[in-house]
Design an enzyme around this catalytic site. Structure first.
Site, PDB file in Angstrom:
ATOM      1  N   ASP A 202      11.983   6.365  -2.676  1.00 58.91           N
ATOM      2  CA  ASP A 202      12.696   7.128  -1.287  1.00 58.91           C
ATOM      3  C   ASP A 202      13.893   6.432  -0.993  1.00 58.91           C
ATOM      4  OD1 ASP A 202      12.173   9.204   0.701  1.00 58.91           O
ATOM      5  OD2 ASP A 202      11.738   7.355   1.958  1.00 58.91           O
ATOM      6  N   GLU A 244       7.557  -5.156 -18.145  1.00 52.91           N
ATOM      7  CA  GLU A 244       6.702  -6.161 -18.631  1.00 52.91           C
ATOM      8  C   GLU A 244       5.592  -5.130 -19.201  1.00 52.91           C
ATOM      9  OE1 GLU A 244       5.604  -7.995 -14.976  1.00 52.91           O
ATOM     10  OE2 GLU A 244       7.587  -9.214 -14.887  1.00 52.91           O
TER      11      GLU A 244
END
Length: 569
Positions: A202, A244
């Site tokens: 957002d 990751e």
């Protein structure tokens, strides 16, 4: 590198509060969404994006987060979210959450601590507290205005002021504070560990403010409030956290900036994967304007080497059936407030609007890149303008004193069953009415009725989503077919052609294209005729490209091109 799933995904946006209510309290919830996953699988979407469902006092219905590690009780629990992930994945759909990191709720534990702390304390340094101007600090620290209307500053009991880009219940974080940075590292990892596939971010351009927060001057765009260079350090950090994981997690940004150069800075290989191309959303129903918006987005995609994320609607703008059915304003959207072009009031011819909206979705789905769809658009739902004043809940309505209707009208709960109470949004034994009232005409748009009709808007969405990859393949480049008619847009991608007639008269596709009709947004008496305000997908048998087409990134050659003949009298 092989094509990533998001390169050409169809992503369905779920405003959870208004999607499906399982427990009868009038508010949509995770259990209700899970009960409708088969509907979404049948629609053919690749991923779901949930508007915020974290714990919140709901002043801005989830965009004011009190606890980033919890699901709001109205929607369910973390366990329900984990079940949703499992159920969605079992149907081949990924799940994205909404990350609201620019601001939190004034009920967040950190802000409650800040309110009772001293000026300059560690607690206040997590937010943007400042001394006021004037003899006794009685004036706000600067002239910045809230996006929702009114001043962007609120004074607290000891005389200091805190900054909020939106409502006063949504204090902005101080992203120059390392505690804030590390806090959100933990939030991302928490949800990734629960199987979430990525985030829509957002107001992604808003995290940092200019350090000295100077008064806004100039053309209406507050250059100190948005798009600060330091924000890119955060997205590099987030991208590393996402990478990751195996497979890597995905980030798409809500970014409103006034230049192509500013936008592309967010889309370098170690930052966000995509950003919404809002330029198409804010255009009127006009061929040259739509074409120019597409070319700008494709130019941006070429500059960053990644595909666009297209959308025609979302929870912040009026619905497409209403927008395209209103009088079309051909003035260019203000670069400092583009969204205003998609929230105009005024009467609408809904039959015409739905017809145009069906054509527009076929254009969107024909383009290379991801396609984001807002819930209810597949039903052709209209904007609800005539909600009772006492039912409206949007902070825009409240802060403007009713001068601006706000966004409630595109958030009215979904109609699932034409004859059921609340049109099937809540169970028949519900103990509360839907949180926003549904107009009686919503029954005409109910999903169960449309599912039984091959001529419905829902049927068109299903067919188009299903046929999209078969018609256009994985080709990323677009060629514009020269129509010789200002009201017709025609493009080729791979072996598919998308033709959109923006005019009020039927047009005939030239025989030289030697293409057969695959799908039309309206009934076709002949495979060569594109009715007014409609779209068609054609499958190429043999198209004389040369003078008939040009790449989206090349200038027109000036050579003769096949002409479309108007069938209008």
């Amino acid at each position: 590198m092989s094509t990533q799933w998001w390169h050409d995904a169809v992503v369905y946006q779920i405003y959870l509060r208004s999607f499906a209510d399982a427990n009868g309290d009038g508010v949509g919830d995770l259990a209700g969404l899970i009960s409708r996953l088969d509907y979404l699988q049948d629609l053919g979407v690749d991923a779901l994006w949930l508007n915020p469902c974290y714990r919140s006092p709901q002043r801005d219905h989830g965009y004011d987060i009190a606890d980033y590690y919890a699901i709001d009780e109205a929607y369910g629990s973390v366990a329900d979210l984990e079940r949703l992930v499992t159920e969605a994945h079992s149907r081949g759909m990924r799940l994205l959450l909404d990350m609201v990191a620019n601001h939190c709720s004034d009920q967040h534990a950190w802000f409650q601590e800040a309110l009772v702390a001293d000026a300059g304390s560690r607690a206040r340094e997590r937010f943007l507290f400042r001394d006021g101007r004037g003899e006794s600090g009685e004036l706000p620290p600067n002239n910045w205005q809230s996006v929702f209307g009114g001043p962007a500053w609120t004074r607290v009991a000891d005389g200091q002021w805190y900054f909020h880009a939106f409502d006063s219940s949504q204090p902005d974080f101080n992203w120059r504070n390392q505690e804030v940075v590390e806090y959100f590292d933990g939030v991302l990892r928490f949800w990734f560990e629960r199987g979430v596939d990525g985030f829509r971010i957002d107001v992604a351009h808003g995290l940092f403010k200019a350090a000295d927060m100077p008064d806004a001057v100039g053309d209406g765009h507050n250059y100190g409030m948005w798009d600060q260079p330091e924000v890119h350090d955060i997205y590099r950090r987030w991208r590393a956290i996402g990478d990751e994981n195996e497979p890597e997690k995905y980030f798409v940004g809500e970014i409103w900036v006034p230049s192509l150069e500013s936008m592309t800075a967010y889309l370098v290989p170690d930052e966000l994967h995509q950003a919404f191309t809002f330029d198409l959303l804010v255009q009127p129903w006009e061929s040259s304007r739509m074409t120019a918006a597409i070319e700008r987005a494709l130019g941006q995609a070429a500059a960053v080497g990644g595909p666009p994320a297209w959308t025609l609607s979302n929870h912040d703008v009026h619905r497409t059936a209403t927008r395209y059915g209103q009088e079309q304003h051909l003035d260019a959207p203000l670069p400092t407030d583009m969204i205003a072009a998609a929230r105009r009031q005024g009467t609408a011819d809904l039959d015409l609007g739905v017809r145009r909206a069906k054509a527009a979705i076929m254009l969107q789905l024909a383009l290379p890149g991801a396609a984001y769809l807002y819930q209810g658009e597949e039903l052709g739902l209209p904007e609800v303008f005539d909600l009772p004043d006492d039912a409206r809940q949007d902070p825009i309505w409240l802060r403007s004193g009713g001068a601006e209707l706000g966004r409630d009208g595109c958030r009215v709960p979904m109609p699932w069953d034409a004859t059921a109470p609340t049109f099937g949004f809540s169970p028949s034994d519900a103990t509360a009415a839907p949180w926003l009232p549904q107009p009686a005409e919503f029954g005409d748009y109910a999903a169960n009725s449309q599912a039984a009709s091959e001529a419905s808007t829902l049927a068109l969405y299903r067919k188009a989503i299903s046929a999209r990859r078969a018609v256009f393949g994985e080709e990323k480049s677009v060629q514009w077919l020269e129509s010789g008619h200002p009201e017709l847009l025609a493009l080729r991608r791979g072996a598919g052609i998308c033709v959109v007639n923006f005019g009020d008269h039927d047009l005939t596709v030239p025989g030289e294209w030697r293409a057969e009709l695959v799908l039309g947004s309206e009934s076709f008496g002949s495979g060569t005729i594109v009715p007014a305000n409609s779209a068609a997908w054609l499958s190429v048998v043999r198209v004389p490209l040369g003078s008939a087409a040009r790449s989206a990134d090349r200038a027109r050659t000036g050579s003769p091109a096949p002409q479309l003949e108007s069938t209008a009298p």
